[in-house]
Design a protein around this motif. Structure first.
Motif, short mmCIF file in Angstrom:
data_model
loop_
_atom_site.label_atom_id
_atom_site.label_comp_id
_atom_site.label_asym_id
_atom_site.label_seq_id
_atom_site.Cartn_x
_atom_site.Cartn_y
_atom_site.Cartn_z
N TYR A 95 83.30 35.46 86.79
CA TYR A 95 84.55 35.51 86.70
C TYR A 95 85.32 36.79 87.31
O TYR A 95 86.46 36.91 87.61
CB TYR A 95 85.00 35.20 85.15
CG TYR A 95 84.50 33.93 84.69
CD1 TYR A 95 85.01 32.64 85.36
CD2 TYR A 95 84.02 33.68 83.43
CE1 TYR A 95 84.43 31.40 84.68
CE2 TYR A 95 83.74 32.53 82.87
CZ TYR A 95 83.94 31.41 83.53
OH TYR A 95 83.31 30.36 82.85
N ILE A 136 84.60 26.24 82.12
CA ILE A 136 85.63 26.50 81.21
C ILE A 136 85.92 25.13 80.30
O ILE A 136 85.97 24.11 80.89
CB ILE A 136 87.16 26.88 81.92
CG1 ILE A 136 86.86 27.94 82.96
CG2 ILE A 136 88.05 26.86 80.75
CD1 ILE A 136 87.98 28.40 83.82
N LYS A 137 85.58 25.32 79.06
CA LYS A 137 85.68 24.31 78.08
C LYS A 137 86.55 24.02 76.87
O LYS A 137 86.67 23.10 76.46
CB LYS A 137 84.18 24.12 77.66
CG LYS A 137 83.04 23.92 78.60
CD LYS A 137 81.64 23.73 78.12
CE LYS A 137 80.68 23.56 79.12
NZ LYS A 137 79.27 23.05 78.51
N THR A 138 87.17 25.36 76.75
CA THR A 138 88.06 25.10 75.48
C THR A 138 89.53 25.76 75.88
O THR A 138 89.63 26.51 76.99
CB THR A 138 87.45 26.07 74.35
OG1 THR A 138 87.62 27.53 74.87
CG2 THR A 138 85.80 25.63 73.95
N GLU A 174 90.69 28.21 73.94
CA GLU A 174 90.77 29.65 73.85
C GLU A 174 90.26 30.38 75.11
O GLU A 174 90.85 31.42 75.55
CB GLU A 174 89.68 29.95 72.44
CG GLU A 174 90.07 29.59 71.24
CD GLU A 174 90.44 27.98 70.91
OE1 GLU A 174 89.59 27.34 71.57
OE2 GLU A 174 91.16 27.78 70.30
N GLU A 175 89.24 29.55 75.55
CA GLU A 175 88.62 30.23 77.02
C GLU A 175 89.84 30.06 78.23
O GLU A 175 90.19 31.09 78.91
CB GLU A 175 87.33 29.46 77.37
CG GLU A 175 86.28 29.68 76.79
CD GLU A 175 85.21 28.62 76.92
OE1 GLU A 175 84.08 28.66 76.53
OE2 GLU A 175 85.35 27.92 77.84
N THR A 176 90.62 29.20 77.91
CA THR A 176 91.50 28.92 79.07
C THR A 176 92.69 30.10 78.74
O THR A 176 93.19 30.70 79.80
CB THR A 176 92.43 27.52 79.03
OG1 THR A 176 91.40 26.66 78.82
CG2 THR A 176 93.57 27.51 79.81
N LYS A 177 93.07 30.42 77.62
CA LYS A 177 94.02 31.41 77.20
C LYS A 177 93.54 32.67 77.84
O LYS A 177 94.12 33.44 78.49
CB LYS A 177 94.34 31.44 75.71
CG LYS A 177 95.09 30.34 75.22
CD LYS A 177 95.31 30.53 73.89
CE LYS A 177 96.19 29.40 73.08
NZ LYS A 177 96.38 29.60 71.59
N ALA A 178 92.20 33.00 77.56
CA ALA A 178 91.39 34.37 77.85
C ALA A 178 91.81 34.55 79.45
O ALA A 178 91.99 35.62 80.14
CB ALA A 178 90.20 34.36 77.49
N HIS A 179 91.45 33.44 80.17
CA HIS A 179 91.45 33.32 81.69
C HIS A 179 92.93 33.57 82.17
O HIS A 179 93.09 34.63 83.22
CB HIS A 179 90.99 32.12 82.28
CG HIS A 179 89.62 32.11 82.15
ND1 HIS A 179 88.71 32.84 82.85
CD2 HIS A 179 88.73 31.30 81.68
CE1 HIS A 179 87.45 32.73 82.49
NE2 HIS A 179 87.34 31.41 81.99
N VAL A 197 94.11 27.68 85.44
CA VAL A 197 92.99 27.48 85.02
C VAL A 197 92.55 26.11 85.60
O VAL A 197 93.39 25.21 85.10
CB VAL A 197 92.54 27.64 83.74
CG1 VAL A 197 91.22 26.89 83.35
CG2 VAL A 197 92.71 28.95 83.15
N GLU A 248 84.48 19.01 81.49
CA GLU A 248 84.63 19.00 80.10
C GLU A 248 86.00 18.00 79.96
O GLU A 248 86.16 17.40 78.81
CB GLU A 248 84.87 20.70 79.53
CG GLU A 248 85.29 20.58 78.02
CD GLU A 248 84.02 20.25 77.17
OE1 GLU A 248 84.33 19.86 75.82
OE2 GLU A 248 82.96 20.15 77.83
#
Length: 336
Positions: free
Chosen positions: A201, A222-224, A226-231, A238, A243
């Motif tokens: 990443y 990418i599966k959640t 929360e992960e999406t927000k972090a990216h 994203v 998923e």
């Protein structure tokens, strides 16, 4: 490629909102039936077709490959090919068909597409990709984008990816969807190429930092929410792959990014039933329809029973689906 002083003008589709969240193009999965289903979860998610080769469109049944429902907007046609003229022709057809955007596949690692100079192998030929993108842009007024890997085989460095992006960006292309894994074209299967090469990443984040004028969308593992927000703290968009198929309710959860109310699963099925009836009347096999909804109750009580009821030929009629919905309501009430 023509002189770059006559570059096509950057185009942004008015149908697409930001932050840009999309469902990746997936062969045999992101069909018309899946896309209709996926749209019910979230009006803002960008949907992609399966990759369609230029030859299939030009020499085959164009309607079969290009038709879609109005409900699917915003929708992107992903093309596979390496002939600038053919790609331009198909891009114009996509625009005439009503697509919001067209995307060139420079990421698929399968042997079949490599043999036809399609997909990830094109990363080794950035000048050819630039010629293709330039021709596509000259043919249409809708956006033209590229989906690619961070590298292939022996071309694994960040600098080599940057050279690829810079070369293509000289055409005026500004949107790059980057799968954050290299592709090993000799030795790994397509499935292994989605899992074995490590995710990097940081390379995609760095690309955005060093090329802030480009729109960079990240893809891979990418599966959640929360992960999406972090990216999204590092990139402009994203793209979510498998998923979104196995756990489609994630698309509803992602509505939080735009303060959207999440529909419940039973509301979604109520909207799907008329669509099922229409498709069955058109001759679609029940199994072709039900396979896309198997993950609707993923992670909830009764999810396994739901999958069993609708897979393996167990669902033969609308009544069978209604019966499965009724059982899931009972599970939901019991666990409420």
């Amino acid at each position: 490629m023509d002189a770059l002083d006559s570059q096509p003008t950057k185009v942004t589709s008015p149908a697409i909102v930001y932050p840009r969240i999309s469902v990746a193009p997936m062969m045999d999965w992101t069909t018309r039936d899946y896309r209709y289903f996926a749209r019910l979860f979230n009006p803002n998610i960008v949907l992609y077709t399966e990759m369609v080769t230029t030859g299939a469109i030009i020499h085959g049944d164009a309607s079969r490959h290009l038709d879609f429902s109005n409900q699917e907007h915003p929708i992107v046609l992903q093309l596979g090919g390496s002939n600038p003229y053919d790609l331009a022709t198909c891009s114009k057809m996509a625009e005439d068909w009503g697509y919001d955007e067209v995307n060139l596949n420079v990421g698929c690692p399968s042997d079949r597409v490599q043999n036809n100079k399609i997909g990830a192998c094109l990363m080794a030929e950035p000048n050819l990709v630039a010629e293709c993108i330039y021709a596509m842009q000259k043919a249409v007024t809708i956006p033209v984008t590229v989906k690619h890997r961070i590298g292939i085989d022996e071309m694994q460095s960040y600098e080599e990816m940057l050279h690829f992006v810079d070369t293509v960006a000289q055409t005026g292309c500004t949107h790059f969807v980057v799968h954050a894994r290299i592709a090993i074209l000799q030795g790994l299967s397509p499935k292994e190429n989605r899992e074995v090469p490590p995710l990097r990443y940081g390379d995609v984040y760095r690309l955005k930092r060093e090329r802030p004028h480009l729109t960079i969308e990240i893809n891979g593992g990418i599966k959640t929410l929360e992960e999406t927000k972090a990216h999204l703290e590092h990139v402009d968009g994203v793209m979510i792959g498998r998923e979104a198929y196995h756990n489609p309710y994630l698309l509803a959860e992602l509505g939080e990014l735009w303060q959207l109310d999440a529909p419940n699963r039973f509301e979604i099925m109520a909207q799907m039933m008329p669509y099922f009836e229409q498709r069955l009347a058109q001759g679609a096999p029940m199994s072709v329809l039900t396979r896309h909804i198997l993950g609707l109750f993923q992670h909830l009580a009764g999810a396994r029973k739901w999958r069993q009821a609708l897979s393996g030929g167990n669902a033969k009629s609308i009544a069978d689906i209604e019966s499965a919905i009724k059982r899931m309501r009972q599970y939901s009430e019991q666990t409420a």
